[in-house]
Design a protein around this motif. Sequence first.
Motif, mmCIF file in Angstrom:
data_model
loop_
_atom_site.group_PDB
_atom_site.id
_atom_site.type_symbol
_atom_site.label_atom_id
_atom_site.label_comp_id
_atom_site.label_asym_id
_atom_site.label_seq_id
_atom_site.Cartn_x
_atom_site.Cartn_y
_atom_site.Cartn_z
ATOM 1 N N ARG A 227 0.843 -1.194 0.000
ATOM 2 C CA ARG A 227 0.000 0.000 0.000
ATOM 3 C C ARG A 227 0.879 1.244 0.000
ATOM 4 O O ARG A 227 1.964 1.262 0.576
ATOM 5 N N LYS A 228 0.401 2.316 -0.644
ATOM 6 C CA LYS A 228 1.182 3.552 -0.725
ATOM 7 C C LYS A 228 0.332 4.738 -0.281
ATOM 8 O O LYS A 228 -0.836 4.842 -0.631
ATOM 9 N N THR B 271 5.040 3.977 2.594
ATOM 10 C CA THR B 271 4.305 2.731 2.812
ATOM 11 C C THR B 271 3.936 2.670 4.295
ATOM 12 O O THR B 271 4.548 3.359 5.116
ATOM 13 N N PRO B 272 2.954 1.858 4.650
ATOM 14 C CA PRO B 272 2.626 1.702 6.065
ATOM 15 C C PRO B 272 3.824 1.246 6.903
ATOM 16 O O PRO B 272 3.947 1.628 8.065
ATOM 17 N N ALA B 273 4.722 0.467 6.307
ATOM 18 C CA ALA B 273 5.913 0.026 7.047
ATOM 19 C C ALA B 273 6.792 1.222 7.403
ATOM 20 O O ALA B 273 7.369 1.279 8.497
ATOM 21 N N ASP B 274 6.916 2.199 6.469
ATOM 22 C CA ASP B 274 7.684 3.422 6.749
ATOM 23 C C ASP B 274 7.057 4.194 7.904
ATOM 24 O O ASP B 274 7.749 4.641 8.823
ATOM 25 N N LEU B 275 5.731 4.386 7.823
ATOM 26 C CA LEU B 275 5.028 5.117 8.887
ATOM 27 C C LEU B 275 5.159 4.394 10.221
ATOM 28 O O LEU B 275 5.317 5.025 11.266
ATOM 29 N N MET B 276 5.076 3.063 10.190
ATOM 30 C CA MET B 276 5.161 2.257 11.403
ATOM 31 C C MET B 276 6.519 2.430 12.081
ATOM 32 O O MET B 276 6.602 2.459 13.307
#
Length: 151
Positions: free
Chosen positions: A77-78, A93-98
């Motif tokens: 997801r972007k 990406t959600p991983a970056d935000l996480m």
Amino acid sequence: MDTLSYKTVSANKATATKEWIVIDAADQVLGRLSSKVAKLIRGKYKPNYTPHVDCGDNVIIINAEKIRMTGNKMTDRKYFSYTGHPGGQRIHTPADLMAKHPERLIEKAVKGMLPKNRLGRTLYSNLYVVVGPEHKHEAQQPKKLDLNTIK
């Protein structure tokens, strides 16, 4: 003289009963959690729900870093943003935000499920997302709510 035995009761700022609720986001799926939280903030679970009034509850979400997403959404997801400068498009990406700000993932999901108007912006201020199990709203005596008990 009124002939009707029933009246439609419309809530307003004075008659709305707002409560404080704590939700534990550990091992919850992001979208399912967000839709229930958006309904709580909106007040849709209450019998005196009024669409144009802030009659929902104040929601505190703890353990934001333990939220999960199904499938490959965490990497595929972007989220797009734009700085306003030429070539200023940013993709996360959600991983970056996480990794940097886990609370923003939940905030972004819930905000997208609220109305896009003045009321929606007011309702969004009733959401408090916290990383970790501790929050600073103990003085409000919030009630712990299990999301699995509501539809």
